[in-house]
Scaffold this active site. Structure first.
Site, PDB file in Angstrom:
ATOM      1  N   GLU A  21      11.029  -8.621  -4.635  1.00  0.00           N
ATOM      2  CA  GLU A  21      11.492  -7.375  -4.006  1.00  0.00           C
ATOM      3  C   GLU A  21      12.978  -7.464  -3.663  1.00  0.00           C
ATOM      4  OE1 GLU A  21       7.306  -5.992  -1.912  1.00  0.00           O
ATOM      5  OE2 GLU A  21       8.697  -7.200  -0.773  1.00  0.00           O
ATOM      6  N   SER A  26       0.814  -1.222   0.000  1.00  0.00           N
ATOM      7  CA  SER A  26       0.000   0.000   0.000  1.00  0.00           C
ATOM      8  C   SER A  26       0.848   1.273   0.000  1.00  0.00           C
ATOM      9  CB  SER A  26      -0.954  -0.015   1.194  1.00  0.00           C
ATOM     10  OG  SER A  26      -0.242  -0.177   2.393  1.00  0.00           O
ATOM     11  N   ASP A  48      10.542   0.923  -2.030  1.00  0.00           N
ATOM     12  CA  ASP A  48       9.675  -0.154  -1.538  1.00  0.00           C
ATOM     13  C   ASP A  48       9.340   0.063  -0.066  1.00  0.00           C
ATOM     14  OD1 ASP A  48       8.255  -2.504  -1.512  1.00  0.00           O
ATOM     15  OD2 ASP A  48       9.914  -3.779  -2.170  1.00  0.00           O
TER      16      ASP A  48
HETATM   17  C1  5RP Z   1       5.142  -6.693   0.143  1.00  0.00           C
HETATM   18  C2  5RP Z   1       6.003  -5.913   1.080  1.00  0.00           C
HETATM   19  C3  5RP Z   1       5.516  -4.567   1.474  1.00  0.00           C
HETATM   20  O1  5RP Z   1       6.466  -3.620   1.137  1.00  0.00           O
HETATM   21  C4  5RP Z   1       5.283  -4.558   2.949  1.00  0.00           C
HETATM   22  O2  5RP Z   1       4.382  -5.620   3.263  1.00  0.00           O
HETATM   23  C5  5RP Z   1       4.695  -3.239   3.421  1.00  0.00           C
HETATM   24  O3  5RP Z   1       3.412  -3.108   2.913  1.00  0.00           O
HETATM   25  P1  5RP Z   1       2.514  -1.835   3.181  1.00  0.00           P
HETATM   26  O4  5RP Z   1       3.176  -0.690   2.508  1.00  0.00           O
HETATM   27  O5  5RP Z   1       1.176  -2.194   2.579  1.00  0.00           O
HETATM   28  O6  5RP Z   1       2.418  -1.651   4.667  1.00  0.00           O
HETATM   29  O7  5RP Z   1       7.049  -6.307   1.517  1.00  0.00           O
HETATM   30  O8  5RP Z   1       5.672  -7.957  -0.084  1.00  0.00           O
END
Ligand code: 5RP
Length: 230
Positions: free
Chosen positions: A109, A34, A87
């Site tokens: 990732e 998100s 990310d």
């Molecule tokens: C997905 C990830 C995301 O970067 C992590 O879960 C954080 O997500 P969000 O920004 O929705 O809190 O590693 O695999």
């Protein structure tokens, strides 16, 4: 404002601040989740105003968002390096060690982060922790022999749950693997040792620990403030 709305504000300001760090001509790694969604939205706005970039994506969802916003996506196998990956994270500590993979995209990732000159991490304040390990650690596991793999992990003292879909089927990553989410009974003093033990188990493809990868960390706050830590 509700807690969810406050967190959303924090994610949006972090995403926008990271988009402002992207420079003309860069090849950008697009994260997933998100907060990355907020980043990609702001990046699309910058591209509409004249920023020219290309990108690789860590998930179908991010790729579709970028393509819909006219960001050109390149094949990861046609490039040798990425200028910057942006990310999110599920947890990050003061040494910039992270747990990632809440959204299931950890393997891609990590590959994208590892190809990047810099990984910019975008988080809301709730992701900052003193010690890693409260968030369940996602492990990407080969579906062949998965019971033996989880048994082996259990023998090492690592218990957890297979990630499942709403209809109780195994959740499949975009690489067609399973995810086992490890629950630690307490926070981790030595996550590097834990990582090595888990990675040594046959069938484990990748862990959600990200070490020595984070560059700048962009932290968004629910009052709209942003801090960038180098
Ligand atoms: C997905 C990830 C995301 O970067 C992590 O879960 C954080 O997500 P969000 O920004 O929705 O809190 O590693 O695999």
């Amino acid at each position: 404002m509700s807690t969810a709305n406050k967190q959303q504000v924090a994610k949006e300001v972090a995403g926008k601040a990271a988009a402002d760090l992207i420079e003309q001509g860069m090849l950008v790694g697009l994260g997933s989740g998100s907060t990355s969604f907020c980043f990609i939205s702001s990046l699309i706005e910058r591209c509409a105003q004249g920023l020219k970039i290309t990108a690789v994506s860590t998930s179908k969802k991010s790729m579709e968002q970028a393509k819909a916003g006219n960001i050109p996506i390149v094949d990861i196998n046609s490039i040798s390096h990425i200028d910057v990956a942006v990310d999110g994270a599920d947890e990050i500590d003061k040494k910039k060690r992270m747990i990632k993979g809440g959204g299931g995209a950890l393997l891609r990732e990590k590959i994208v982060a590892g190809m990047s000159q810099e990984m910019i991490v975008i988080v809301d304040e709730s992701k900052i922790v003193d010690e890693l390990g409260k968030f369940p650690l996602p492990i990407e596991i080969c579906s062949f022999g998965y019971n033996a793999t989880s048994h082996h992990l259990k023998e090492l003292g690592y218990e957890g749950k297979w990630r499942k879909t709403e209809d109780e089927k195994f959740y499949l990553t975009e690489n067609n693997n399973y995810i086992f989410d490890i629950n630690f009974p307490h926070s981790l003093k030595n996550p590097e040792i834990v990582n090595q033990q888990i990675k040594n188990v046959p069938g484990v493809i990748e862990t959600g620990f990200f070490f020595n990868l984070a560059g700048r960390v962009v932290i968004g706050y629910s009052n709209g403030d942003v801090q960038i830590h180098s």
